[in-house]
Write a protein that holds these residues in place. Structure first.
Motif, short mmCIF file in Angstrom:
data_model
loop_
_atom_site.label_atom_id
_atom_site.label_comp_id
_atom_site.label_asym_id
_atom_site.label_seq_id
_atom_site.Cartn_x
_atom_site.Cartn_y
_atom_site.Cartn_z
N MET A 196 61.88 1.84 -18.35
CA MET A 196 61.94 1.67 -19.81
C MET A 196 60.54 1.73 -20.41
SD MET A 196 64.61 1.02 -21.85
CE MET A 196 64.21 -0.23 -23.07
N THR A 197 60.41 2.57 -21.38
CA THR A 197 59.15 2.49 -22.12
C THR A 197 59.23 1.30 -23.08
OG1 THR A 197 60.06 4.07 -23.69
CG2 THR A 197 58.52 4.92 -22.06
N MET A 198 58.08 0.75 -23.34
CA MET A 198 58.01 -0.38 -24.24
C MET A 198 58.00 0.14 -25.69
SD MET A 198 54.90 -3.11 -24.17
CE MET A 198 53.70 -1.93 -24.78
N LEU A 199 57.37 1.30 -25.89
CA LEU A 199 57.21 1.86 -27.23
C LEU A 199 58.00 3.17 -27.34
CD1 LEU A 199 53.32 1.54 -27.44
CD2 LEU A 199 55.00 0.00 -28.45
N ARG A 200 58.66 3.39 -28.47
CA ARG A 200 59.29 4.69 -28.71
C ARG A 200 58.19 5.69 -29.02
NH1 ARG A 200 63.12 1.72 -31.55
NH2 ARG A 200 62.28 2.33 -33.56
N PRO A 201 58.11 6.78 -28.20
CA PRO A 201 56.98 7.71 -28.35
C PRO A 201 56.90 8.32 -29.74
CG PRO A 201 58.43 8.37 -26.53
CD PRO A 201 59.03 7.15 -27.13
N LEU A 202 55.72 8.31 -30.30
CA LEU A 202 55.40 8.86 -31.62
C LEU A 202 56.16 8.16 -32.76
CD1 LEU A 202 55.18 12.67 -30.77
CD2 LEU A 202 53.43 10.89 -30.55
N GLN A 203 56.76 7.01 -32.45
CA GLN A 203 57.43 6.23 -33.50
C GLN A 203 56.94 4.80 -33.55
OE1 GLN A 203 61.81 6.65 -33.47
NE2 GLN A 203 61.52 8.47 -32.22
N GLN A 204 56.35 4.34 -32.44
CA GLN A 204 55.85 2.97 -32.39
C GLN A 204 54.47 2.96 -31.75
OE1 GLN A 204 59.03 0.99 -30.17
NE2 GLN A 204 59.82 0.16 -32.09
N TRP A 205 53.65 2.01 -32.19
CA TRP A 205 52.29 1.90 -31.69
C TRP A 205 51.95 0.44 -31.47
CZ3 TRP A 205 54.10 5.21 -35.24
CH2 TRP A 205 53.86 6.58 -35.04
N THR A 206 50.84 0.19 -30.77
CA THR A 206 50.32 -1.16 -30.64
C THR A 206 49.21 -1.33 -31.68
OG1 THR A 206 50.76 -1.12 -28.27
CG2 THR A 206 49.28 -2.84 -29.07
N CYS A 207 49.30 -2.38 -32.46
CA CYS A 207 48.33 -2.63 -33.52
C CYS A 207 46.96 -2.97 -32.93
CB CYS A 207 48.82 -3.77 -34.41
SG CYS A 207 47.65 -4.29 -35.68
N ASP A 208 45.91 -2.32 -33.42
CA ASP A 208 44.56 -2.57 -32.91
C ASP A 208 44.01 -3.93 -33.36
OD1 ASP A 208 44.41 -0.18 -31.56
OD2 ASP A 208 43.47 0.89 -33.22
N TYR A 209 44.71 -4.59 -34.27
CA TYR A 209 44.22 -5.91 -34.67
C TYR A 209 45.02 -7.03 -34.01
CZ TYR A 209 42.04 -9.60 -37.29
OH TYR A 209 41.33 -10.73 -37.60
N HIS A 240 27.89 9.30 -44.16
CA HIS A 240 29.23 9.66 -44.66
C HIS A 240 30.08 10.34 -43.61
CE1 HIS A 240 28.06 8.34 -48.61
NE2 HIS A 240 26.99 9.12 -48.55
N GLN A 241 29.82 10.01 -42.36
CA GLN A 241 30.68 10.52 -41.29
C GLN A 241 31.79 9.51 -41.02
OE1 GLN A 241 27.47 11.01 -38.36
NE2 GLN A 241 27.99 13.18 -38.32
N ALA A 242 33.01 10.01 -40.88
CA ALA A 242 34.14 9.12 -40.59
C ALA A 242 33.99 8.53 -39.19
CB ALA A 242 35.45 9.90 -40.70
N CYS A 243 34.28 7.25 -39.08
CA CYS A 243 34.20 6.60 -37.77
C CYS A 243 35.05 5.33 -37.82
CB CYS A 243 32.75 6.28 -37.41
SG CYS A 243 31.95 5.14 -38.54
N GLY A 244 35.15 4.66 -36.70
CA GLY A 244 35.86 3.39 -36.65
C GLY A 244 37.36 3.52 -36.89
N PHE A 245 37.97 4.56 -36.37
CA PHE A 245 39.41 4.76 -36.56
C PHE A 245 40.20 3.62 -35.90
CE2 PHE A 245 37.59 9.00 -36.79
CZ PHE A 245 38.21 9.51 -37.92
N ARG A 246 41.15 3.06 -36.67
CA ARG A 246 42.00 2.00 -36.14
C ARG A 246 43.45 2.24 -36.57
NH1 ARG A 246 37.76 1.18 -34.11
NH2 ARG A 246 36.46 -0.68 -34.09
N VAL A 247 44.36 1.98 -35.66
CA VAL A 247 45.79 2.03 -35.95
C VAL A 247 46.27 0.59 -36.09
CG1 VAL A 247 48.05 2.67 -35.04
CG2 VAL A 247 46.11 4.22 -34.73
N VAL A 248 46.71 0.23 -37.28
CA VAL A 248 47.06 -1.17 -37.56
C VAL A 248 48.32 -1.26 -38.41
CG1 VAL A 248 44.67 -2.00 -37.44
CG2 VAL A 248 45.60 -1.22 -39.64
#
Ligand code: ZN
Length: 160
Positions: free
Chosen positions: A1-14, A35-43
């Motif tokens: 069993m996967t814990m996360l549905r692929p491309l539908q669920q994520w683990t929050c970085d916070y 002005h370069q983008a950085c620090g990407f977070r999925v939350v």
């Protein structure tokens, strides 16, 4: 069993809890001094944050409100179109260079490669075990490989 549905669920970085759906998640980032983008977070999106009652900003890392977009904007071909703007903003806009290409690559994998979001939890164990010696660098990120990582190093129930 996967814990996360692929491309539908994520683990929050916070808060490290599951983001249950793309419209309950946000990609946030900041700009560095150049002005370069950085620090990407999925939350978690603030209204869906499990900690919003105890933390005003919910799961957001950054006070900057400009660079927060819902995860559903970054899925599929349209998502790839948006993510590629971090590498090339297109004619007339000039380049929008990113500070850290591997960081963006990781972000793209999380949003676009099925099973990566869960497999990455076991990357350290798989590396230590010599798993990645079996194939070339691209092989590590292929869908079947990512499923194998979850099966071999994740909780001991198999995925179909
Ligand atoms: Zn969260």
């Amino acid at each position: 069993m996967t814990m996360l549905r692929p491309l539908q669920q994520w683990t929050c970085d916070y808060c490290r809890q599951v983001i249950e759906a793309a419209n309950e998640g946000v990609l946030e980032w900041i700009e560095d001094g150049d002005h370069q983008a950085c620090g990407f977070r999925v939350v978690h999106y603030l209204p869906a944050s499990p900690i919003k009652s105890t933390r005003e900003a919910g799961c957001y890392h950054y006070a900057d409100q400009r660079h927060k977009e819902r995860l559903d904007s970054f899925l599929g071909p349209d998502g790839l179109a948006r993510l590629l703007l971090f590498l090339d903003a297109g004619s007339g806009h000039g380049p929008l260079p990113i500070a850290d290409a591997p960081e963006l690559a990781k972000c793209c994998r999380r949003l676009l490669l099925p099973y990566y979001e869960e497999a990455r939890l076991y990357w350290g164990a798989a590396t230590k075990d010599g798993f990645f010696r079996r194939g070339d660098r691209a092989w590590a990120y292929l869908e079947d490989t990512l499923k194998s990582i979850i099966n071999e190093y994740g909780p001991k129930t198999r995925i179909s």
